[in-house]
Design a protein around this motif. Structure first.
Motif, PDB file in Angstrom:
ATOM      1  N   PHE A   1     -12.370-116.949  23.142  1.00  0.00           N
ATOM      2  CA  PHE A   1     -12.246-116.169  21.908  1.00  0.00           C
ATOM      3  C   PHE A   1     -13.203-116.590  20.800  1.00  0.00           C
ATOM      4  O   PHE A   1     -13.878-115.759  20.203  1.00  0.00           O
ATOM      5  CB  PHE A   1     -10.807-116.278  21.371  1.00  0.00           C
ATOM      6  CG  PHE A   1      -9.779-115.627  22.244  1.00  0.00           C
ATOM      7  CD1 PHE A   1      -9.498-114.275  22.131  1.00  0.00           C
ATOM      8  CD2 PHE A   1      -9.105-116.364  23.197  1.00  0.00           C
ATOM      9  CE1 PHE A   1      -8.549-113.670  22.930  1.00  0.00           C
ATOM     10  CE2 PHE A   1      -8.149-115.768  24.011  1.00  0.00           C
ATOM     11  CZ  PHE A   1      -7.878-114.419  23.881  1.00  0.00           C
ATOM     12  N   ASP A   2     -13.243-117.891  20.490  1.00  0.00           N
ATOM     13  CA  ASP A   2     -13.893-118.331  19.261  1.00  0.00           C
ATOM     14  C   ASP A   2     -15.388-118.016  19.221  1.00  0.00           C
ATOM     15  O   ASP A   2     -15.905-117.534  18.209  1.00  0.00           O
ATOM     16  CB  ASP A   2     -13.657-119.833  19.061  1.00  0.00           C
ATOM     17  CG  ASP A   2     -12.189-120.149  18.792  1.00  0.00           C
ATOM     18  OD1 ASP A   2     -11.488-119.249  18.274  1.00  0.00           O
ATOM     19  OD2 ASP A   2     -11.749-121.265  19.113  1.00  0.00           O
ATOM     20  N   THR A   3     -16.088-118.248  20.329  1.00  0.00           N
ATOM     21  CA  THR A   3     -17.524-117.954  20.346  1.00  0.00           C
ATOM     22  C   THR A   3     -17.776-116.466  20.200  1.00  0.00           C
ATOM     23  O   THR A   3     -18.657-116.043  19.428  1.00  0.00           O
ATOM     24  CB  THR A   3     -18.163-118.470  21.650  1.00  0.00           C
ATOM     25  OG1 THR A   3     -18.022-119.892  21.715  1.00  0.00           O
ATOM     26  CG2 THR A   3     -19.638-118.098  21.706  1.00  0.00           C
ATOM     27  N   GLN A   4     -16.994-115.662  20.920  1.00  0.00           N
ATOM     28  CA  GLN A   4     -17.187-114.208  20.829  1.00  0.00           C
ATOM     29  C   GLN A   4     -16.788-113.683  19.456  1.00  0.00           C
ATOM     30  O   GLN A   4     -17.354-112.697  18.981  1.00  0.00           O
ATOM     31  CB  GLN A   4     -16.405-113.504  21.940  1.00  0.00           C
ATOM     32  CG  GLN A   4     -16.928-113.836  23.331  1.00  0.00           C
ATOM     33  CD  GLN A   4     -16.409-112.904  24.394  1.00  0.00           C
ATOM     34  OE1 GLN A   4     -16.923-111.796  24.571  1.00  0.00           O
ATOM     35  NE2 GLN A   4     -15.382-113.333  25.116  1.00  0.00           N
TER      36      GLN A   4
ATOM     37  N   ASP B   1     -10.267 -91.790  20.963  1.00  0.00           N
ATOM     38  CA  ASP B   1      -9.325 -92.912  20.945  1.00  0.00           C
ATOM     39  C   ASP B   1      -9.841 -94.075  21.774  1.00  0.00           C
ATOM     40  O   ASP B   1     -10.202 -93.900  22.940  1.00  0.00           O
ATOM     41  CB  ASP B   1      -7.963 -92.487  21.513  1.00  0.00           C
ATOM     42  CG  ASP B   1      -7.289 -91.416  20.684  1.00  0.00           C
ATOM     43  OD1 ASP B   1      -6.687 -91.770  19.651  1.00  0.00           O
ATOM     44  OD2 ASP B   1      -7.374 -90.233  21.072  1.00  0.00           O
ATOM     45  N   PHE B   2      -9.870 -95.255  21.168  1.00  0.00           N
ATOM     46  CA  PHE B   2     -10.120 -96.486  21.893  1.00  0.00           C
ATOM     47  C   PHE B   2      -8.798 -97.229  22.017  1.00  0.00           C
ATOM     48  O   PHE B   2      -8.154 -97.531  21.001  1.00  0.00           O
ATOM     49  CB  PHE B   2     -11.126 -97.376  21.153  1.00  0.00           C
ATOM     50  CG  PHE B   2     -12.523 -96.827  21.107  1.00  0.00           C
ATOM     51  CD1 PHE B   2     -13.374 -96.957  22.200  1.00  0.00           C
ATOM     52  CD2 PHE B   2     -13.002 -96.191  19.966  1.00  0.00           C
ATOM     53  CE1 PHE B   2     -14.675 -96.455  22.153  1.00  0.00           C
ATOM     54  CE2 PHE B   2     -14.297 -95.695  19.910  1.00  0.00           C
ATOM     55  CZ  PHE B   2     -15.134 -95.826  21.008  1.00  0.00           C
ATOM     56  N   LEU B   3      -8.386 -97.528  23.233  1.00  0.00           N
ATOM     57  CA  LEU B   3      -7.155 -98.265  23.492  1.00  0.00           C
ATOM     58  C   LEU B   3      -7.546 -99.683  23.887  1.00  0.00           C
ATOM     59  O   LEU B   3      -8.174 -99.888  24.921  1.00  0.00           O
ATOM     60  CB  LEU B   3      -6.352 -97.592  24.606  1.00  0.00           C
ATOM     61  CG  LEU B   3      -6.107 -96.086  24.455  1.00  0.00           C
ATOM     62  CD1 LEU B   3      -5.311 -95.555  25.646  1.00  0.00           C
ATOM     63  CD2 LEU B   3      -5.388 -95.787  23.141  1.00  0.00           C
ATOM     64  N   LEU B   4      -7.159-100.675  23.091  1.00  0.00           N
ATOM     65  CA  LEU B   4      -7.695-102.024  23.256  1.00  0.00           C
ATOM     66  C   LEU B   4      -6.714-102.996  23.902  1.00  0.00           C
ATOM     67  O   LEU B   4      -5.512-102.975  23.627  1.00  0.00           O
ATOM     68  CB  LEU B   4      -8.128-102.587  21.899  1.00  0.00           C
ATOM     69  CG  LEU B   4      -9.586-102.335  21.504  1.00  0.00           C
ATOM     70  CD1 LEU B   4      -9.850-100.842  21.359  1.00  0.00           C
ATOM     71  CD2 LEU B   4      -9.942-103.067  20.234  1.00  0.00           C
ATOM     72  N   GLY B   5      -7.280-103.864  24.741  1.00  0.00           N
ATOM     73  CA  GLY B   5      -6.536-104.967  25.329  1.00  0.00           C
ATOM     74  C   GLY B   5      -7.504-106.077  25.671  1.00  0.00           C
ATOM     75  O   GLY B   5      -8.669-106.045  25.279  1.00  0.00           O
ATOM     76  N   GLY B   6      -7.033-107.071  26.422  1.00  0.00           N
ATOM     77  CA  GLY B   6      -7.900-108.172  26.814  1.00  0.00           C
ATOM     78  C   GLY B   6      -8.393-108.971  25.624  1.00  0.00           C
ATOM     79  O   GLY B   6      -7.778-108.992  24.553  1.00  0.00           O
ATOM     80  N   ILE B   7      -9.528-109.640  25.812  1.00  0.00           N
ATOM     81  CA  ILE B   7     -10.085-110.489  24.756  1.00  0.00           C
ATOM     82  C   ILE B   7     -10.463-109.665  23.530  1.00  0.00           C
ATOM     83  O   ILE B   7     -10.158-110.027  22.397  1.00  0.00           O
ATOM     84  CB  ILE B   7     -11.321-111.253  25.270  1.00  0.00           C
ATOM     85  CG1 ILE B   7     -10.978-112.088  26.506  1.00  0.00           C
ATOM     86  CG2 ILE B   7     -11.892-112.142  24.170  1.00  0.00           C
ATOM     87  CD1 ILE B   7      -9.926-113.131  26.294  1.00  0.00           C
TER      88      ILE B   7
END
Length: 408
Positions: A254-257, A224-230
């Protein structure tokens, strides 16, 4: 759960009565020209104290900042901070390998400790180079003959191929200090240990590219990967939600990444979607400067900055943690430095502390949340002080400083 032994010598293998050159990482925040106390001093003090108590003559190398930056200062202030953690005097000489340094080294008595000047004030330390060329520098050739052994305790700098990290192991018997040993064992556990139960990785922070690479590298080892942040928002964007882009035209979070990682994000969602858990709600600052939350499915367009996962998401993530045998944390789920947006990060850390699981918390400043919110570090198997080295370990990349210790 099985483990594999380290493949380098440690302090347990060190002969008695040695003059030892020890590389630490005391790189610290600088305020008003002075270094600020932090976890690194306390961690490295264990190695330094053990060596001094055993009667070795202990000489320390460390760096601070980079040339041209405001935090590029002398290590004179670091010595007193380290001494307070070691419980012994730590001498300092404003020289690294010149006559003053050599004289101070040669005059050391058993159990005495000396800190040399900032290694990055030496021309030979930077830039990165292969170990053989670094071993031939004047820096290494001048210091090495005055020592019986070299100890590398600077795991958090081990991804750098600098003279003080890779040159000395080629010309002196080399050993890992306690920080190096424990960081290496914990941070490579996801690759080198086998777990019978559920393995969970919490990924967040601002450097989405780093955590996406980790997900790609360890997709076959993590349930399981639990995602948050950017990264969490970028994956939500890939899943069709109107988030994961910059609201402020002057910001570039956000946009560049997104442009750099869009293909890999979409590929991971398609191939490993069942392993990836995304936020169901997000938190933001409302017009009254209070925390407010919104369901992801109710977002029409992104017109605010989301600063944390929502409360429902935090509880869902906590439930997964409670059912896990191993949990690895890379990055915060929100802007935890602001108490209003600490809910996700703190709730997951609390769940880890409540659970009898193997746990590693690391990645930049994330570990600071443990002390900031009154959690007990003893409830976690390992709290890493490494940033770049932690990422490289998680993605299976070799660390130059570690590889140098493994050479015979």
């Amino acid at each position: 759960m099985s483990t594999s032994p380290t493949s380098f010598r440690t302090l347990d293998d060190l002969d008695p009565d040695q003059r030892v050159l020890v590389r630490l990482d005391l790189n610290s925040p600088i305020e008003g020209g002075e270094p600020q106390d932090n976890r690194r001093f306390d961690r490295h003090a264990e190695t330094v104290r053990e060596l001094a108590d055993a009667g070795h003559r202990v000489v320390l190398l460390a760096h601070q900042g980079r040339p041209g930056r405001d935090d590029f200062v002398s290590l004179s202030g670091h010595a007193s901070i380290l001494a307070s953690h070691v419980g012994r005097d730590v001498g300092f000489v404003p020289d690294t390998y010149g006559d003053a340094a050599i004289e101070a080294i040669e005059s050391l008595d058993t159990g005495e400790i000396l800190l040399l000047e900032n290694t990055r004030m030496c021309e030979d330390e930077l830039p990165e180079g292969d170990p053989e060329s670094k071993a031939e520098t004047e820096f290494v050739r001048a210091l090495a003959p005055h020592f019986d052994a070299y100890v590398n305790d600077a795991y958090s700098a081990a991804h750098r191929s600098h003279a003080s990290l890779v040159g000395f192991p080629l010309v002196l018997p080399a050993y890992a200090g306690r920080v190096m040993q424990t960081e290496y064992e914990a941070n490579t556990a996801i690759a080198e240990r086998s777990f019978d139960g559920r393995v969970t990785m919490v990924v967040g922070g601002t450097k989405a590219t780093d955590v996406i690479d980790v997900m790609d590298a360890f997709g076959d080892r993590v349930d399981d990967f639990l995602l948050g942040g950017i990264a969490g928002e970028l994956f939500l964007r890939a899943a069709g939600h109107p988030v994961g882009f910059d609201v402020d035209p002057d910001a570039d979070l956000f946009d560049t990444q997104w442009e750099q990682n869009r293909g890999l994000i979409e590929e991971l969602l398609e191939e490993r979607g069942s392993q990836i858990t995304l936020a169901v709600d997000l938190a933001y600052e409302d017009d009254e400067s209070e925390r407010a939350e919104v369901d992801v499915d109710a977002i029409g367009e992104k017109d605010v900055s989301f600063l944390d996962v929502g409360g429902d998401t935090a509880e869902r993530y906590a439930e997964v943690v409670h059912e896990s045998e191993a949990v690895f944390v890379k990055g915060a789920l929100g802007v935890f430095e602001d108490e209003r947006f600490s809910v996700g990060t703190v709730r997951v850390l609390e769940a880890i502390a409540e659970t009898d699981c193997f746990s590693v918390v690391g990645g930049g400043d994330t570990s600071r949340a443990i002390g900031l919110y009154g959690l007990d570090e003893a409830d976690f198997d390992h709290v890493s002080i490494a940033g770049g080295a932690y990422i490289r370990a998680l993605t299976g990349q070799p660390l130059a400083g570690v590889e140098a210790l493994k050479r015979e």
